[in-house]
Every structure is written in C-alpha cells, then in structure tokens.
Design a protein around this motif. Structure first.
Motif, PDB file in Angstrom:
ATOM      1  N   ILE A 171       8.144 -80.072 -51.140  1.00 52.61           N
ATOM      2  CA  ILE A 171       7.400 -78.829 -51.390  1.00 52.61           C
ATOM      3  C   ILE A 171       6.225 -79.138 -52.316  1.00 52.61           C
ATOM      4  CG2 ILE A 171       7.507 -76.549 -52.467  1.00 52.61           C
ATOM      5  CD1 ILE A 171      10.370 -76.329 -51.584  1.00 52.61           C
ATOM      6  N   LEU A 172       6.529 -79.930 -53.355  1.00 54.56           N
ATOM      7  CA  LEU A 172       5.460 -80.290 -54.300  1.00 54.56           C
ATOM      8  C   LEU A 172       4.395 -81.127 -53.591  1.00 54.56           C
ATOM      9  CD1 LEU A 172       7.792 -81.145 -57.320  1.00 54.56           C
ATOM     10  CD2 LEU A 172       6.543 -79.027 -56.924  1.00 54.56           C
ATOM     11  N   GLU A 173       4.857 -82.030 -52.700  1.00 54.06           N
ATOM     12  CA  GLU A 173       3.915 -82.843 -51.918  1.00 54.06           C
ATOM     13  C   GLU A 173       3.011 -81.946 -51.075  1.00 54.06           C
ATOM     14  OE1 GLU A 173       4.353 -86.162 -53.510  1.00 54.06           O
ATOM     15  OE2 GLU A 173       3.041 -86.122 -51.758  1.00 54.06           O
ATOM     16  N   ALA A 174       3.649 -80.927 -50.449  1.00 54.25           N
ATOM     17  CA  ALA A 174       2.883 -80.014 -49.584  1.00 54.25           C
ATOM     18  C   ALA A 174       1.834 -79.271 -50.397  1.00 54.25           C
ATOM     19  CB  ALA A 174       3.835 -79.031 -48.903  1.00 54.25           C
ATOM     20  N   ILE A 175       2.227 -78.850 -51.603  1.00 54.39           N
ATOM     21  CA  ILE A 175       1.255 -78.144 -52.451  1.00 54.39           C
ATOM     22  C   ILE A 175       0.127 -79.101 -52.839  1.00 54.39           C
ATOM     23  CG2 ILE A 175       0.926 -76.992 -54.690  1.00 54.39           C
ATOM     24  CD1 ILE A 175       3.732 -75.836 -54.394  1.00 54.39           C
TER      25      ILE A 175
ATOM     26  N   LEU B 229       6.514 -70.346 -48.975  1.00 52.53           N
ATOM     27  CA  LEU B 229       5.577 -71.442 -48.698  1.00 52.53           C
ATOM     28  C   LEU B 229       5.336 -71.594 -47.196  1.00 52.53           C
ATOM     29  CD1 LEU B 229       6.918 -73.983 -51.329  1.00 52.53           C
ATOM     30  CD2 LEU B 229       4.663 -72.920 -51.345  1.00 52.53           C
ATOM     31  N   LEU B 230       6.385 -71.346 -46.412  1.00 52.39           N
ATOM     32  CA  LEU B 230       6.236 -71.464 -44.949  1.00 52.39           C
ATOM     33  C   LEU B 230       5.282 -70.413 -44.389  1.00 52.39           C
ATOM     34  CD1 LEU B 230       9.954 -72.139 -43.937  1.00 52.39           C
ATOM     35  CD2 LEU B 230       8.032 -73.684 -43.521  1.00 52.39           C
ATOM     36  N   GLU B 231       5.169 -69.306 -45.108  1.00 52.70           N
ATOM     37  CA  GLU B 231       4.283 -68.247 -44.624  1.00 52.70           C
ATOM     38  C   GLU B 231       2.822 -68.674 -44.656  1.00 52.70           C
ATOM     39  OE1 GLU B 231       6.062 -66.419 -42.754  1.00 52.70           O
ATOM     40  OE2 GLU B 231       5.261 -64.497 -43.429  1.00 52.70           O
ATOM     41  N   LYS B 232       2.450 -69.495 -45.661  1.00 51.78           N
ATOM     42  CA  LYS B 232       1.026 -69.801 -45.798  1.00 51.78           C
ATOM     43  C   LYS B 232       0.699 -71.238 -46.135  1.00 51.78           C
ATOM     44  CE  LYS B 232      -1.063 -65.477 -47.366  1.00 51.78           C
ATOM     45  NZ  LYS B 232      -1.617 -64.794 -48.530  1.00 51.78           N
ATOM     46  N   TYR B 233       1.590 -71.894 -46.860  1.00 49.57           N
ATOM     47  CA  TYR B 233       1.133 -73.101 -47.535  1.00 49.57           C
ATOM     48  C   TYR B 233       1.652 -74.413 -46.987  1.00 49.57           C
ATOM     49  CZ  TYR B 233      -0.397 -69.572 -50.783  1.00 49.57           C
ATOM     50  OH  TYR B 233      -0.996 -68.485 -51.319  1.00 49.57           O
ATOM     51  N   ILE B 234       2.750 -74.376 -46.277  1.00 47.42           N
ATOM     52  CA  ILE B 234       3.245 -75.652 -45.742  1.00 47.42           C
ATOM     53  C   ILE B 234       3.468 -75.529 -44.241  1.00 47.42           C
ATOM     54  CG2 ILE B 234       4.289 -76.551 -47.869  1.00 47.42           C
ATOM     55  CD1 ILE B 234       6.983 -75.548 -46.877  1.00 47.42           C
ATOM     56  N   GLU B 235       3.335 -76.668 -43.590  1.00 48.62           N
ATOM     57  CA  GLU B 235       3.518 -76.671 -42.140  1.00 48.62           C
ATOM     58  C   GLU B 235       5.009 -76.508 -41.813  1.00 48.62           C
ATOM     59  OE1 GLU B 235       2.981 -79.623 -38.335  1.00 48.62           O
ATOM     60  OE2 GLU B 235       2.405 -80.352 -40.328  1.00 48.62           O
ATOM     61  N   ALA B 236       5.291 -75.663 -40.845  1.00 48.72           N
ATOM     62  CA  ALA B 236       6.689 -75.465 -40.441  1.00 48.72           C
ATOM     63  C   ALA B 236       7.099 -76.572 -39.479  1.00 48.72           C
ATOM     64  CB  ALA B 236       6.850 -74.105 -39.786  1.00 48.72           C
ATOM     65  N   THR B 237       8.047 -77.381 -39.907  1.00 51.79           N
ATOM     66  CA  THR B 237       8.605 -78.440 -39.053  1.00 51.79           C
ATOM     67  C   THR B 237      10.121 -78.316 -39.145  1.00 51.79           C
ATOM     68  OG1 THR B 237       8.844 -80.017 -40.856  1.00 51.79           O
ATOM     69  CG2 THR B 237       6.710 -80.011 -39.726  1.00 51.79           C
TER      70      THR B 237
ATOM     71  N   GLU C  83      14.486 -76.267 -42.511  1.00 53.94           N
ATOM     72  CA  GLU C  83      15.956 -76.358 -42.569  1.00 53.94           C
ATOM     73  C   GLU C  83      16.589 -75.572 -43.735  1.00 53.94           C
ATOM     74  OE1 GLU C  83      17.683 -80.248 -42.535  1.00 53.94           O
ATOM     75  OE2 GLU C  83      19.641 -79.419 -42.004  1.00 53.94           O
ATOM     76  N   PRO C  84      16.038 -75.643 -44.963  1.00 58.29           N
ATOM     77  CA  PRO C  84      16.722 -74.936 -46.067  1.00 58.29           C
ATOM     78  C   PRO C  84      16.983 -73.449 -45.795  1.00 58.29           C
ATOM     79  CG  PRO C  84      15.003 -76.359 -46.921  1.00 58.29           C
ATOM     80  CD  PRO C  84      14.852 -76.389 -45.434  1.00 58.29           C
TER      81      PRO C  84
ATOM     82  N   LEU D  14       9.269 -67.754 -36.869  1.00 57.81           N
ATOM     83  CA  LEU D  14       9.321 -69.178 -36.507  1.00 57.81           C
ATOM     84  C   LEU D  14       9.883 -69.352 -35.098  1.00 57.81           C
ATOM     85  CD1 LEU D  14      10.689 -70.616 -39.886  1.00 57.81           C
ATOM     86  CD2 LEU D  14       8.409 -71.015 -38.946  1.00 57.81           C
ATOM     87  N   TYR D  15      10.976 -68.629 -34.810  1.00 57.47           N
ATOM     88  CA  TYR D  15      11.610 -68.789 -33.491  1.00 57.47           C
ATOM     89  C   TYR D  15      10.651 -68.359 -32.387  1.00 57.47           C
ATOM     90  CZ  TYR D  15      15.390 -69.532 -30.254  1.00 57.47           C
ATOM     91  OH  TYR D  15      16.176 -70.048 -29.243  1.00 57.47           O
ATOM     92  N   GLU D  16       9.972 -67.249 -32.662  1.00 58.90           N
ATOM     93  CA  GLU D  16       8.979 -66.723 -31.703  1.00 58.90           C
ATOM     94  C   GLU D  16       7.886 -67.757 -31.420  1.00 58.90           C
ATOM     95  OE1 GLU D  16       7.919 -62.361 -30.899  1.00 58.90           O
ATOM     96  OE2 GLU D  16       9.692 -63.578 -30.740  1.00 58.90           O
ATOM     97  N   GLU D  17       7.518 -68.502 -32.474  1.00 57.96           N
ATOM     98  CA  GLU D  17       6.457 -69.518 -32.324  1.00 57.96           C
ATOM     99  C   GLU D  17       7.001 -70.842 -31.781  1.00 57.96           C
ATOM    100  OE1 GLU D  17       4.557 -69.763 -36.156  1.00 57.96           O
ATOM    101  OE2 GLU D  17       3.852 -67.692 -36.031  1.00 57.96           O
ATOM    102  N   GLY D  18       8.290 -70.864 -31.445  1.00 59.95           N
ATOM    103  CA  GLY D  18       8.874 -72.084 -30.872  1.00 59.95           C
ATOM    104  C   GLY D  18       9.234 -73.129 -31.909  1.00 59.95           C
TER     105      GLY D  18
END
Ligand code: SF4
Ligand code: SF4
Length: 386
Positions: free
Chosen positions: A10-14, A76-84, A89-90, A121-125
C-alpha cells in the motif's frame, strides 16, 4: 501484531502515485481532513476499535485484514491503487460475521461497507480466481460445490430447505431434521432440485449473478404449495428473509430457521433427563443477523438435568466459527485457524458443543470438536411416546 510487510505494498502504491494524489491520499488516510467522509473513510481512519472482537483481526493479526485495514484497502482501491488479485485480496478476508458492528461507534458492519467496492470490482471483471469459480458453480448448478448430489422428492406440507453445506456434507442431518419435525407433528416436504439461496454470490459482490440466482430460487419456492419453509442453515434463512427483501425479491411463504420452528412447537416436546454438560456456540447468522441471540439457551434449558455453559463470547457477542462469509471457500487455512481459536474458547467450558448451523458444525468439527446441531441433540433426547 501489525504486518508491515503486508502493508508495504500500500505504501509502495502511494509512493508511485503522482505527487498531488500522493499528498491527498496521505492527508486523507493519516490526518483525516476530509470534508464529507464516507463510511469507508470513517472506518479507514478509525484506530481499529472493534479489532478485538473480529475473528480475522484476532487470528490473522495483520493490519491489511483488520477491520479498519480492510477499509483502508477499499478506500485506496477506489482511487489510488490498481486493483489486481493481489491488491484486492484483503477485502475478501472477512467472515461477514458482523462482530465489528456490535462494538463500532458508528454501528458499521465492515462486511456491508465493503460490499459496494466488491460489486464494482466484480462488475469490472476483477476478482479472485476462487470467487469466480464459486460464482460459476452457482450460475451453472445452483449449488456452491459444483454438481449437487442426487436427492429424492418427498411430499408434505412444510418445506425443509437443507442448504448447500447439508447437501454436500451432512445428508444424515437432513434425515434427522425430517424425523424430528415429523415427531412433533409436521408433514415435511423436500425437493430434489433445491437451489442455493445465492448468499456466496451476494457476499462476494457478484451482484448480477446473485439477483439471477435469487430470482430463480424465489420462483421455485413460490410455486410450491406449502404452509411455510424451515431452513437448516441460519445464513440461508437470513438471505431469504432479509437480503431478498433488500432486492425487492418476494417469497410468499414465511421463512423460519429450524430453531424458531422448534420453539413454536416446544410445548409438544418432552425430553428424557440427562446429566450431560454442554457449551453453546451461537452462530453469528442466528444470534446477530436474525436477532435470535438467546434462542439456543432458551431451547436447551427445557431439557431436564442438562448442564448448560456459555463461552466468554456468546449471544450477540458471539465469535465466528471461521467459516462465515464464505471465508473457508477462499482461504481455508485461515478459516481453520479461526475455528481452532473458537474451539479453544468453547472447550474451556465443556467438551460437547451445541450449535444450530451446518457451517459452524463443519468448522468446529474440522478443528477437532465434538459438535451437535440442535436438531441432532433434540432428536437424541426427545421422549417418544410410541
Ligand atoms: S467497523 Fe467501526 S469500530 Fe471497527 S474499524 Fe470500522 S469504524 Fe472502527
Ligand atoms: S464482519 Fe466479522 S470478520 Fe469481517 S471485519 Fe467485521 S468482525 Fe471482522
């Protein structure tokens, strides 16, 4: 107990975010200077006030999977980090047990506030592989575990809805329940092609699939000519009674958990005396979601001579068995660790455990416990007149 290793991504993503975004994220998360905070943000900024009650928080002990940690990840998933698959997973490491809600000053259920993010997320695959497999099973077979075992139809006036866990692991429990309910005068019907209530699709955020499955299940149940429906699994009962209503999906029959049906007919039941000592494990879905926090104690206290113990956490403060919210389907190792933690607590009181949920029975048995569903226990001790 914080796992800074796990937090580091998370810190890396920021760190990798653009300067303005980085500053904004840090200010929002750490300083909390937010004009109109959403529930997720409030929860993300909370010093984890409910973590002591959260089975994942207690057993996993990681910052990212703690209640507030999951909210931070979701934010963070809403705006700041890529969802993978790795970064999302958390937010799936949750028993959906709502223990957080009991202690939260805002009365948040982390499971509920995470749901819109999982749905997007599910909607976006974007999903965990295991989540997709389960949802695919539900879409294809209307059964969590793939192709369902074959069952016989039986005619009667009250439908017994067994649920996926009973179908897969506890066919004997279905027989016992039929026998018990018929002993108290009900004519039990079962259907061979019973369909899943859809709860796993709901809690994993597969919204369109959940709606399709729920509508199909409701259609099947609404075609039946029965007086009411009795369910062996409290999560199925909660789904049909409460979650369907949220989606405007109607079931024309009343839905009861088996403990509620036993309570309605308690004046017809006599028990043999026993000197057994038991401890109650209240299922989260029964005690919190359905609001029956004392029903097991109430029922069991009718058995003469029975010594009833309650663990440290019981009733509406009960501790999840670890298999709630589909956690065992996506992280069996952690689910079993939680089950062992709960079993330890229960065994401090008595060796024999009584619960009222097939998933709790399976979790605590898998952890090494001796567990009876209330249906089995009543069936064993009921006084028969014939
Ligand atoms: S659910 Fe409530 S108590 Fe728990 S971390 Fe979130 S805001 Fe805090
Ligand atoms: S719903 Fe249960 S497992 Fe999930 S965060 Fe709340 S207390 Fe923890």
């Amino acid at each position: 107990m914080c796992d800074m290793g796990k937090m580091s991504w998370i810190l890396e993503a920021i760190k990798k975010a653009k300067f303005k975004m980085k500053i904004e994220a840090i200010i929002r998360i750490i300083a909390g200077k937010i004009a109109k905070p959403s529930d997720i943000i409030k929860c993300a900024l909370c010093p984890n006030m409910c973590v002591f009650a959260c089975p994942v928080g207690v057993v996993d002990g990681k910052e990212t999977t703690s209640p507030a940690g999951k909210a931070k990840v979701a934010f963070l998933l809403e705006k700041y980090i890529e969802a993978t698959p790795e970064t999302i997973e958390p937010i799936y490491i949750c028993c959906a047990c709502n223990a957080c809600q009991v202690w939260c000053p805002f009365e948040f259920s982390v499971a509920e506030i995470l749901l819109p993010i999982k749905q997007r997320l599910y909607e976006e695959g974007i999903y965990l592989k295991k989540v997709k497999e389960i949802v695919d099973n539900l879409e294809k077979y209307h059964f969590v575990f793939g192709e369902p075992p074959k069952r016989q139809d039986k005619e009667g006036e009250v439908l017994l809805f067994r649920g996926c866990v009973v179908s897969q692991y506890y066919s004997q429990l279905e027989e016992t329940a039929m026998n018990l309910l018929e002993t108290i005068g009900l004519k039990i019907k079962v259907i061979s092609d019973e369909k899943c209530c859809g709860y796993p699709a709901y809690i994993f955020g597969a919204n369109s699939s959940f709606k399709r499955i729920a509508k199909e299940t409701a259609r099947q149940l609404n075609e039946l000519d029965v007086k009411y429906i009795v369910m062996l699994c409290p999560t199925c009962a909660y789904t049909l009674r409460n979650i369907y209503a949220k989606y405007g999906i109607k079931i024309k029959h009343n839905i009861y958990h088996i403990s509620e049906v036993i309570k309605m007919h308690l004046n017809k039941i006599n028990f043999n005396e026993t000197n057994m000592e038991i401890v109650i494990h209240d299922p989260c879905a029964l005690a919190r979601h359905l609001g029956n926090s004392d029903i097991l104690y109430e029922l069991l206290s009718k058995i003469p001579g029975l010594k009833i113990k309650k663990p440290m956490r019981s009733g509406k403060e009960t501790f999840c068995c670890g298999f709630g919210g589909g956690l065992a389907l996506i992280n069996y190792g952690l689910a079993i660790k939680i089950a062992k933690e709960r079993l330890k607590e229960l065994l401090e009181e008595a060796k024999t455990i009584i619960t009222a949920c097939p998933a709790c029975k399976r979790a605590l048995e898998s952890a090494g416990g001796t567990v009876y569903d209330i249906t089995e226990f009543f069936h064993m001790l009921i006084k028969r007149t014939d």
